[in-house]
Each structure stands twice: as C-alpha cells, then as structure tokens.
Enzyme design. Structure first.
Site, mmCIF file in Angstrom:
data_model
loop_
_atom_site.group_PDB
_atom_site.id
_atom_site.type_symbol
_atom_site.label_atom_id
_atom_site.label_comp_id
_atom_site.label_asym_id
_atom_site.label_seq_id
_atom_site.Cartn_x
_atom_site.Cartn_y
_atom_site.Cartn_z
ATOM 1 N N ASP A 229 49.722 32.148 53.529
ATOM 2 C CA ASP A 229 50.790 32.920 52.682
ATOM 3 C C ASP A 229 51.372 34.282 53.865
ATOM 4 O OD1 ASP A 229 51.915 33.733 50.145
ATOM 5 O OD2 ASP A 229 50.480 35.648 50.493
ATOM 6 N N LYS A 233 55.606 34.911 55.196
ATOM 7 C CA LYS A 233 56.588 36.117 54.730
ATOM 8 C C LYS A 233 56.662 37.145 56.265
ATOM 9 C CE LYS A 233 53.656 37.155 50.372
ATOM 10 N NZ LYS A 233 52.622 37.328 49.992
#
Lengths: 371, 371
Positions: A229, A233
C-alpha cells in the site's frame, strides 16, 4: 465560479468511502443548486456496487439511492456497457470511482477519451504499470489529451493536500529533492504504539492485534504489513515528481511479514504465530533506543538520484516523523525553495470522511473546469 | 489542461517577491509555449513599480523587462488609466499585484468587474474593511459575480497551501472548529530563539536585533511586533471560515511594543530602548518554563464562538507549535472530520521565492479556468 447548469454524476462503490462521498455529494449538490446567480444541478444517474446497480435508461436522477439500491435486483453494468451508458448521457459526466478495483482502473483511458471525467481514490489506476499511467494522462484534458479531466488527490494521504501541493511545486518550477513520510495510517498507529517517543510501548504482535481490533488494518493485516500500500503511494508521488517508476515492485520495499509466515494460509494463523518474531522487533527497537532514536515505517523518494524505497528507518526523537500521533500521516517535501526545513503536511490519512473529502474536493475542481 | 492560446499578464511590483515572480513567470511561459498539443503564450504587457513603468500602446510583449525597466523614464499609469489600458488588451488579462498597496487593493472590484483576473499576495485587499471583501468577491467569477477570477494563496503563509485547504474544507462540507498557528516568520524566529524547547535562548531585545540583521523583520521591526501583520492573516482565514470580521482591529491583538515605546520617533530609538523591557519578557519565559511550557506568538480563530485573537500563549514543549524551527509557519485546522488530531501545514511562510510560488500557482489555476 461560473459552473455548467447540469452535470451528471455516476458513482461506483458504496462502501466506507463511497457512503461518505454520497453524503458529501448531497450536501454539495444542495449548496450548488441554491446559488442565486448561477445554480448548478448535480444529478446522480448511476450507483453501482460489486453486486448490484441502479440507473434509469432516461438518465433520471436517483433521489433515494439508499432505498433504491437496497431494493435493486439489477446487476452492475459490464464496463463496456457502462462506458456506452455514460457517453450517451445528455450532458457532461463525472465518474466517481470509490473502489480499489484494477479492472475499472484499466478502463480509465477509455472513459477519458470519450470525454468522461474521473475523480477517484483508487491507487491502482496510478500505481500499476507505467503504461497505464501514460495512457490515462495522455487521454486526459489535464494531461496532454483533449478528453475528460482526471483527479486523484485521495490516492495518497486521503484528503490531505499532498498531490495538489506536489503538482504545484513542480508546475511553478521548484526543484523537488526529496519526499519523505509516513504514508499509512496503519503503520503510523503500529509504530507510534510500539515505540512511543517517551518510552514504553507493547510487543509488536500485540500492537498489530490492537490495530486490527480498532479497525485500523485491512481484514487481513498482512495486506498492510507487506508494504505494498505504501509502495503504491510512493509510486504515484515519484511519478508526479518526474521519475519513470515502472511499478510498485520495481524498487526496494521492506515487508514486515516474516519469511517464515509468508506461507500462512490465513490472517488468523498469521496473527497467532506473529509473537514468535517479537524478539526480532524488540532488537530493532533497542538498537534505535541506544542511538536516542525510534523506529518508523516510512517511504521516501530521492528525486535527483531516482531512488524510491519503503521500509523501517530510525529517526531522532525530535524529528517530526518520530513525534507523529495516533494514525496520522506526515509528508515532508524537501525542495530548493523550501531549503533545509521542508514543507510538511500532516493529519489523518485514512478514514471514510477524509478520503471522501479529497474526492469531493476534486469534483469541485472539475465542476469549475467543465464550463 | 486545455488552455487559451494567449493570455496577457500585467505585473505591478518588482521588489523581492516581484523579481522572483518574474523569474518564475519566464519559466512557466517557456514550459507552456512548448506544449505539443495545446501551446499557450503568456505575454507580459506591463510592468510597473512605484516609480516607473514599461508597456507598449500596441500590447507588444516585454521580452527584456529588466533592461527596459532600468532604461524607462515612464511614470506608472494612474489606476483609472491602468484599468483602461488592460481592458482594451486584445485578449484575456491577468493582473499580478505583487505590492502591499491599499490603493491598488481598493481598485480590485473595478478590475474584476471588467473581466480582468487578479493574483496577489497583497493582504490589504482581503483584510481591510468587510465591505471591500464583499465588493471583491461579488465582482469575481469565483465569488458570485461574472467578472475575472481572483486568487490570493500567498496572502497567508506564502506558498503553503493554507487558503486552498481551508476553502476545500468549507466547500466539501467539513465543520471547521478552530484554526491556530504561527503566521509570521519574524515572530516564529523571535520566539524559537528567545525560548527554544531545549532551554537557553537570548534576551528578547537581542533576538529582535539579530532578526533585523538577518533581514527577518521589516525595516522598522515595530511593523512586525505590533501584531497587525498576523491580525490581517487571521482576518482573511476567519472570513473564509464564514465569520464576518469587520477589520484586523476589530478583535484582540496583543502588541509586543511596550506602551512606553509607542512614541519612539524611529525604529533605531525603539531598538536602543527595547532592552529596558527584557525583564518583563524574561518573567513571561520563566512563568512558562515553570509549567514545562514555552511562549509563542500565535493567532487563532474559534469558529463556533466567532472569536479571533492574536497574541502570546503558552504551549507544552511537545506541542507542534512549540517544536517549530527557524522562521517556519505552522497552521493547524481542527475540524469535525479530522477530530482530535488537526490537519497541519508547516514550512517557510515568508521569503521571495515561496511567496512568488503561491502567486505563480494561482496564475496556473486561473489559466486553466480561462478557457
């Protein structure tokens, strides 16, 4: 802003973020329709989940989406039909994708080319292959193409103004040297609790359990602990800063899942065996403590060197990253103009309301552009 | 973004911020003109200082403004003639006001009504009478009017995304409860040096002298110490949050100029007598220290109570406001969505390059809106 008289909104996803967005949309639509000089009417023409959907062939507004959706027996439209339905709407359309679905993300270039604008927190659209990134922005009006607009503020740091700030630094000609921060609410909570600045803190496995109980992790905590995750980003930020990052697996990403537990068949089995590795985590903590530092899970982009990495690092206790609280995110931009003290943005980086706020904010931007 | 082919730019002010802006403008213009699909040409058609100006009756671009300005013997156009000159330009015009001039600010409604857009760091336009605020936004396209656009990000916190963030919180329906922070680079430097978190620090009068020597104060330091600059910024934020603040003197503002020194005839006399009051400042410092706190000069807006205030307050040493470094600004937004941990923006809030960046960023926004 001079706004168009009517804009059609299609929403996919009615989970945590989706529900919050729909409530914010209602508030926004009500405000815009009451403008004395230039009222704008936002019509929700489609709402779809993974299981069902509601829409009308004549593009009539869905005014009671909550009850209509519950009562609906209609399956979601396959993506090609969805594109066709939206293209034929009698006016400008904004698609709000509140899912994290790769297949929908892959269809963005098609939507955009047909003039449909997109707002979304869906990281997968902007952090998968570099080809998809290029296809999206070469189709979009705010890339080099002439199609719909695409905005995705909430794909990094939820509603925090991270992407808009980075874009402005680049567009106005600043030289971004380094981006560094804590980009995961889960990782923030875990390490702020595991090694607080003022001492104390529990066993790592115990903090993971608490985080899961508080709803701060994915249903299977491994989906947070693998670092992917955060890597997604960082991929997005690195690309905005001008680096051609091929994918979120094309740079070093430290996983906090012990090798021995990679084969666990379930999240529960993983959680029950995680305490076996508390000793290793305690060693890291003690080593940092010896230097007067604390351990944090961070991501960074070194722009001149073209390096992106995600993993554990040690920080002085007086460093803003060390002093973070709760499950907050922090993002520091080191640039030529800002010099030694970075531009810092900090606050909740996850949660339905703040993520939806980034989406609604992007929708407002698109409305002002769709004149 | 689909941009117009040509936009005319008029710039007033060529001081610290003005010079940095002109350099950023050159960079931006060069980038935009090279866009393969939709090139945009930015033409600088007027540059004016308080003493002279350059412009051509046929709106020819000023390509060597630096030498042309030095060589110019032309006086600045009086404001009515300036309006007339810009209105007759053969295309869309953006006026960039890099001054802090009240008279120019008072003319914004006229420019806007005539379709001329404005970007500016000029606080006086947005922090003088509430009537001027209303006149500006009721004329502007991004108010309720149909004229030019007006953006003023740099009027608070220079290039930090303070105003855009507050606007988005409000527009997307969040409930802003409190805004608090250090809004002056000068005050930040003075108190971070006077009472550092880790102890030490010099006499207050000595820190004022150092700040002046480093160029961190206005030529006359009393213009920083009277608190008016901070009060103007708080006026702007309070109004954006929905409060009808009449003027920057309509709420409590603590001046750090001792009563006895208000009548000093010069900044130098003031500085030479300031040490007489170091005892009072040391008492404040000691009182804060006793509570484990430090003194900082802050501004705050309590939205539900409708209260705005500016002055000295004590903060726990672990508070982000206490931990600020150098001459950085920090702005914390406490809202319903963000809960206990505020959304924080931090970094350099003064200086030519970062202030100009806010202006250039606003210009980019206007260009995308001027389709």
């Amino acid at each position: 802003m001079p706004l168009p008289r009517q804009v059609f909104i299609a929403v996919i996803g009615a989970g945590g973020v989706g529900k919050c967005f729909l409530s914010q949309l209602q508030h926004l639509a009500s405000n815009l329709s009451r403008s004395p000089s230039a009222p704008t009417y936002l019509s929700l023409i489609l709402l779809s989940t993974s299981k069902k959907s509601i829409y009308h062939a004549d593009y009539k507004s869905l005014n009671n989406w909550d009850t209509e959706l519950q009562a609906s027996a209609t399956s979601p439209l396959p993506l090609p039909q969805l594109v066709e339905y939206l293209v034929k709407a009698p006016g400008k359309v904004v698609l709000v994708d509140n899912t994290s679905n790769q297949e929908i993300a892959d269809t963005y270039p098609t939507f955009l080319k047909k003039g449909i604008s997109i707002v979304t927190p869906n990281k997968k659209a902007f952090s998968s292959t570099y080809q998809l990134w290029t296809d999206i922005f070469s189709a979009a009006a705010n890339g080099t193409g002439g199609g719909g607009y695409v905005f995705h503020e909430s794909s990094v740091g939820a509603g925090l103004p991270v992407i808009s700030t980075l874009k402005e630094l680049v567009e106005t000609g600043d030289e971004v040297r380094k981006i560094e921060g804590v980009f995961s609410g889960t990782m923030s909570f875990l390490f702020n609790s595991f090694q607080p600045v003022n001492g104390g803190g529990g066993k790592f496995s115990a903090e993971v359990k608490i985080a899961k109980e508080k709803g701060f992790t994915e249903p299977d905590p491994r989906d947070d602990l693998n670092g992917l995750d955060v890597a997604r980003k960082l991929t997005i930020l690195a690309r905005l800063a001008g680096l051609k990052v091929e994918s979120p697996t094309s740079f070093p990403v430290q996983s906090l899942i012990p090798k021995e537990l990679e084969s666990c068949s379930s999240g529960d089995e993983f959680l029950s065996r995680l305490p076996e590795f508390d000793g290793q985590m305690d060693e890291l903590k003690a080593a940092a403590e010896k230097e007067g530092k604390v351990v944090r899970f961070v991501g960074s982009v070194d722009v001149p060197k073209g390096e992106v990495k995600v993993g554990l690092e040690k920080f002085d206790k007086s460093h803003p990253i060390a002093a973070l609280k709760g499950s907050d995110n922090i993002i520091a931009f080191y640039t030529k103009r800002y010099g030694d003290n970075p531009l810092i943005i900090q606050g909740a980086g996850a949660g339905g309301e703040v993520t939806a706020m980034g989406v609604t904010g992007d929708l407002v931007k698109i409305l002002s552009l769709l004149q």
